[in-house]
Design a protein around this motif. Sequence first.
Motif, short mmCIF file in Angstrom:
data_model
loop_
_atom_site.label_atom_id
_atom_site.label_comp_id
_atom_site.label_asym_id
_atom_site.label_seq_id
_atom_site.Cartn_x
_atom_site.Cartn_y
_atom_site.Cartn_z
N PHE A 127 0.71 -1.10 0.02
CA PHE A 127 -0.06 -0.07 0.05
C PHE A 127 0.63 1.13 -0.06
CE2 PHE A 127 -2.33 3.38 2.21
CZ PHE A 127 -3.62 3.28 1.62
N VAL A 128 0.51 2.20 -0.89
CA VAL A 128 1.18 3.40 -0.77
C VAL A 128 0.13 4.62 -1.20
CG1 VAL A 128 3.20 2.62 -1.83
CG2 VAL A 128 1.66 3.45 -3.36
N GLY A 129 0.61 5.68 -0.65
CA GLY A 129 -0.34 6.91 -0.87
C GLY A 129 0.43 8.48 -1.06
N PHE A 130 -0.14 9.17 -1.70
CA PHE A 130 0.53 10.51 -1.65
C PHE A 130 -0.64 11.30 -1.41
CE2 PHE A 130 0.56 8.74 -5.98
CZ PHE A 130 -0.24 9.59 -6.64
N MET A 131 -0.56 12.32 -0.46
CA MET A 131 -1.76 13.19 0.24
C MET A 131 -1.35 14.37 -0.02
SD MET A 131 -1.75 10.77 3.51
CE MET A 131 0.06 11.00 3.98
N PHE A 132 -2.69 15.35 0.00
CA PHE A 132 -2.59 16.91 0.04
C PHE A 132 -1.71 17.30 -1.29
CE2 PHE A 132 -3.49 15.75 4.24
CZ PHE A 132 -4.34 16.12 4.51
N HIS A 133 -1.83 16.57 -2.44
CA HIS A 133 -1.20 17.13 -3.78
C HIS A 133 -1.99 18.22 -4.56
CE1 HIS A 133 -3.82 15.08 -6.70
NE2 HIS A 133 -3.84 14.03 -5.97
N THR A 134 -1.07 18.73 -5.37
CA THR A 134 -1.72 19.86 -6.26
C THR A 134 -1.67 19.66 -7.75
OG1 THR A 134 0.12 21.07 -6.41
CG2 THR A 134 -1.19 21.62 -4.56
N MET A 135 -1.70 18.17 -8.20
CA MET A 135 -1.63 17.88 -9.34
C MET A 135 -2.98 18.01 -10.35
SD MET A 135 0.99 14.53 -9.32
CE MET A 135 0.57 13.91 -7.54
N SER A 136 -2.89 18.08 -11.56
CA SER A 136 -3.92 18.50 -12.47
C SER A 136 -4.69 17.39 -12.60
CB SER A 136 -3.30 19.39 -13.66
OG SER A 136 -2.72 18.27 -14.48
N LEU A 137 -5.57 17.38 -13.50
CA LEU A 137 -6.59 16.22 -14.04
C LEU A 137 -5.88 15.26 -14.89
CD1 LEU A 137 -9.93 17.90 -14.14
CD2 LEU A 137 -9.65 15.83 -12.79
N ALA A 138 -4.74 15.79 -15.67
CA ALA A 138 -4.13 15.15 -16.47
C ALA A 138 -3.15 14.39 -15.97
CB ALA A 138 -3.66 15.85 -17.82
N GLN B 194 -13.81 11.20 -14.18
CA GLN B 194 -13.03 12.09 -13.19
C GLN B 194 -13.95 13.12 -12.70
OE1 GLN B 194 -9.60 12.98 -15.66
NE2 GLN B 194 -8.34 11.78 -14.16
N VAL B 195 -13.32 13.69 -11.59
CA VAL B 195 -14.17 15.00 -11.07
C VAL B 195 -13.96 16.06 -11.91
CG1 VAL B 195 -12.11 15.83 -9.97
CG2 VAL B 195 -14.21 16.40 -8.97
N LEU B 196 -15.04 16.95 -11.99
CA LEU B 196 -15.26 18.06 -12.86
C LEU B 196 -14.08 19.14 -12.45
CD1 LEU B 196 -18.95 18.63 -12.91
CD2 LEU B 196 -17.89 17.69 -14.77
N SER B 197 -13.46 19.63 -13.55
CA SER B 197 -12.54 20.31 -13.27
C SER B 197 -12.85 21.78 -12.38
CB SER B 197 -11.91 21.25 -14.65
OG SER B 197 -12.96 21.94 -15.29
#
Length: 290
Positions: A69-80, A127-130
Amino acid sequence: MAALGKFTDSNLAATATITGGAWSLAPLSLANLLSDERFVAAPARCPNCASLANSQFDVALANAATVNFVGFMFHTMSLAAKFRLTGKAPGGTWGSPAFVTDWMDVYGRLYDSAELPWEAENWWLGQVLSSEIDLFRRHRFFSFDEQLVDALRFEFDDVTNPAGFIDLGGVWISSTFSPAVNFERGRDLGFEVRSQQDEGPSGRLFTEERASRRVLNISWQALTTAEARRMFDAGARAGIGKTVVFVPDSDDEAGGVREAFPAVFKTPPPARFNYPTLNPVAATFREILA
């Protein structure tokens, strides 16, 4: 279903060493990803994510361990954005890794296509809407078959990010706990409202909007004695202040976006011991917002 859930309260990244890529120096350095749980206030920043060589890093564990299991949290990456994970076996090399995943979407499916009008921007991927990218805090958790590794490589492809940089608030690496069986089939997901509201003499309502906190209630009804003790010990380790993660169903991508988040226990979960395989434990997880 709690029987399918994956729970973790021990982050192997906290004692690891992290290197690689082209990330900022302090106070936005890679070291923030390991043991600093200020998350949003102290992220790691890749100031130029236009190059894949910049937006990657290696996490060398203090000791070889079996992880799933891995996770990365509170990121600011774009939908792409996409990511890839590579594991290195003890004594192995990055050129001949223990495993390497395909490139995967950072933002998982939130909707089935049938739930959306065909003209919706996210009809194909769900995916979530922009316009609602921050409807929930931005996290990505990934479960995989157990692997014995001494290091993991995280690679991120967000070269078209409009901001030109990405932030990560934390990284999580662990082996998860799942009960062998569970008779309880339900879970309760809700919100703890943090907004403040006052009323003027005219009756007009004045609201100070604050993000609501997600709250997830889970019950296990058929734990073995060892499993019940495992959850009781987790409460002793984490108390009500240390981060834990519970993913209700790792196969439910749409549910995970809504229900999987870094959390704290509302209270350390108590255990009731009945029979060796019929021990109930309940836990309430309160979302960490920042």
